[in-house]
Design an enzyme around this catalytic site. Structure first.
Site, short mmCIF file in Angstrom:
data_model
loop_
_atom_site.label_atom_id
_atom_site.label_comp_id
_atom_site.label_asym_id
_atom_site.label_seq_id
_atom_site.Cartn_x
_atom_site.Cartn_y
_atom_site.Cartn_z
N HIS A 65 0.82 -1.21 0.00
CA HIS A 65 0.00 0.00 0.00
C HIS A 65 0.86 1.27 0.00
O HIS A 65 2.05 1.23 0.34
CB HIS A 65 -0.94 -0.01 1.20
CG HIS A 65 -2.02 -1.04 1.09
ND1 HIS A 65 -3.18 -0.82 0.38
CD2 HIS A 65 -2.12 -2.31 1.58
CE1 HIS A 65 -3.95 -1.89 0.46
NE2 HIS A 65 -3.33 -2.81 1.18
N ARG A 98 -9.33 -11.32 8.42
CA ARG A 98 -8.48 -10.25 8.93
C ARG A 98 -8.73 -10.07 10.42
O ARG A 98 -9.88 -10.06 10.86
CB ARG A 98 -8.77 -8.96 8.18
CG ARG A 98 -8.28 -8.97 6.75
CD ARG A 98 -9.00 -7.94 5.88
NE ARG A 98 -10.24 -8.49 5.34
CZ ARG A 98 -11.05 -7.84 4.52
NH1 ARG A 98 -10.76 -6.60 4.16
NH2 ARG A 98 -12.14 -8.40 4.06
#
Length: 480
Positions: free
Chosen positions: A49, A311
């Site tokens: 990212h 997650r």
């Protein structure tokens, strides 16, 4: 007695163990699964990212921004697949362009290099496969793509070469204080002692914290379903394509993987079961509808597989990385969801600093080796370079996986590195990741595992536990 026990061998735990291996300390890396990266990390979207989604005040934003530029050096040392292809965020309305301005401001504040707001012509020039109805968007050139399991494998392999001990299939079930640290037991009755403990247990970090009498918190599993399209399909973009994000999710992405396939997803669904990795036809339709809005060429005909990952979300959504206030010599590394992969090398640096601050001496290791030898892969070699390898070892010429051009030599190398499940071999070599999803190569891989390890075919599993592929033999008269 180890100096440090790191619980959890996903990318965070692997990065921590590898970072500590550069110093004169003894480190145990403990993993409940049969292989490293088999928890949260194996289903990661594989994106590096670019530090524009999160507020600069958050720990995850700071560690994402610090971790991103470290991947060039790590790749040079460890050789895992990684490319900086850049990220575009596609906006389809003036309202979405207002959100783009917010993301841009965050990226600037976080130090995202080269980030820019792009108009329609600019964004289509950056990614020509975008829907021509796009109004504009964001471009972050520092974003990239990576194979997360190969990254984790490389970190652990290098850590082991520098003295770290790996314990797999080791599920922590009890812990108690001793004079100079901690006594830790597994559910099988195995024992380890360590002066310091790092809790990097992913989905199970809350349970591990409770076992050590440390902080009480709850990890909520957030499921993300993903879909893989075959190599070279029409919907393959040149950059990672994001939508304008939703409240609890970065949205459904179109991701060009580092090996040439396309990944669509993930979804974001709160679930109560930490083992729920099911996928649904309803989410498939939803993901494809959202992806096609950005890249119209994506097609259901190109699907080769689907999967889901979980997650580990904490209330508030930020990372929790700190010394425990309740348990001595205990470091919490919890709530490491996106952008945890990007942040992982910076997480390792932070944990190293916390251990030093807590009194662990970390003298540098004079004989530390930061690099891994590069094993040749036949799909990456020209005929001229392949010929001498085949002359030396003919198994380089035996193609086991046709879809991904994986040789018998590649499979043997994976086994000798300790990967003896089908998933471990798949993640290490890509055998079984192509169009036929192992239809051609699975049995041949099992034969090679049995030959190299002496394991009976019936004991070879897909991912450990109750995942055997052969569950019996036909006897006389055809009875099982």
């Amino acid at each position: 007695m180890f100096d440090v026990a790191v619980i959890g061998a996903g990318v965070s735990g692997a990065a921590i163990a590898r970072r500590l291996s550069a110093h004169v300390v003894s480190v145990a890396l403990i993993e409940r699964a049969v292989d490293v990266s088999f928890g949260v990390s194996k289903a990661n979207s594989g994106i590096i990212h670019a530090a524009f989604h999160h507020e600069p005040s958050t720990l995850k934003a700071r560690l994402e921004a610090a971790g991103n530029p470290m991947f060039d050096g790590l790749q040079a040392e460890l050789g895992f697949p990684f490319r900086r292809v850049g990220i575009v965020v596609a906006a389809f309305s003036e309202e979405e362009m207002k959100t783009i301005e917010v993301l841009y401001a965050r990226g600037v504040a976080n130090g995202s290099p080269g980030i820019e707001i792009a108009g329609r012509d600019r964004i289509l020039g950056l990614e020509p496969k975008l829907n021509p109805d796009v109004r504009g968007g964001l471009f972050a050139p520092s974003g990239g793509i990576i194979e997360p399991y190969r990254f984790a494998f490389a970190l652990v392999e290098n850590a082991l070469a520098n003295g770290v001990r790996l314990f797999t299939g080791w599920n922590v079930s009890a812990a108690r204080r001793i004079a100079d640290g901690w006594h830790i037991e597994s559910e099988k009755g195995e024992r380890i002692e360590a002066r310091w403990v790092v809790n990097a247990a992913g989905l199970f970090a809350d349970g591990v914290s409770a076992l050590f009498g440390a902080e009480s918190f709850t990890i909520s599993p957030r499921k993300g379903e993903e879909y893989i399209l075959e190599r070279g399909c029409a919907g393959l973009p040149s950059r990672v394509v994001f939508p304008v994000p939703a409240r609890n999710s970065k949205g459904t992405l179109v991701i060009p993987t580092v090996e040439g396939t396309v990944m669509l997803g993930p979804t974001a669904e709160e679930v109560g079961d930490k083992d729920d990795v099911s996928t649904t036809p309803e989410n498939l339709e939803r993901v494809f509808d959202l992806a096609a809005r950005m890249i119209p060429q994506v097609s259901r005909r190109d699907i080769i597989t689907s999967f889901a990952g979980l997650r580990p979300a904490l209330p508030g959504g930020d990372f929790y990385i700190d010394l425990s206030r309740r348990a001595p010599r205990f470091v919490q590394v919890a709530g490491i969801q996106s952008p945890g992969l990007t942040a992982s090398p910076a997480i390792a640096e932070r944990v190293k600093g916390l251990l030093e601050a807590d009194g662990l001496a970390l003298p540098p290791k004079r004989d530390y080796v930061a690099t891994l030898p590069r094993a040749p892969r036949i799909r990456e070699l020209s005929a001229d370079r392949l010929e001498p390898l085949v002359a030396e070892d003919h198994s380089h010429a035996h193609v086991v996986c046709r879809c991904e051009t994986v040789s018998e030599a590649d499979i043997v190398e994976a086994i000798r590195k300790g990967h003896t499940t089908l998933d471990g071999i798949k993640f290490y070599t890509r055998a079984g990741m192509g169009r036929c999803q192992g239809g051609f190569c699975t049995y041949r891989i099992m034969q090679i595992v049995a030959r190299e390890t002496g394991m009976p075919i019936e004991s070879i599993t897909k991912r450990g536990g109750a995942s055997a592929l052969v569950v019996g033999r036909l006897g006389a008269g055809g009875t099982a």
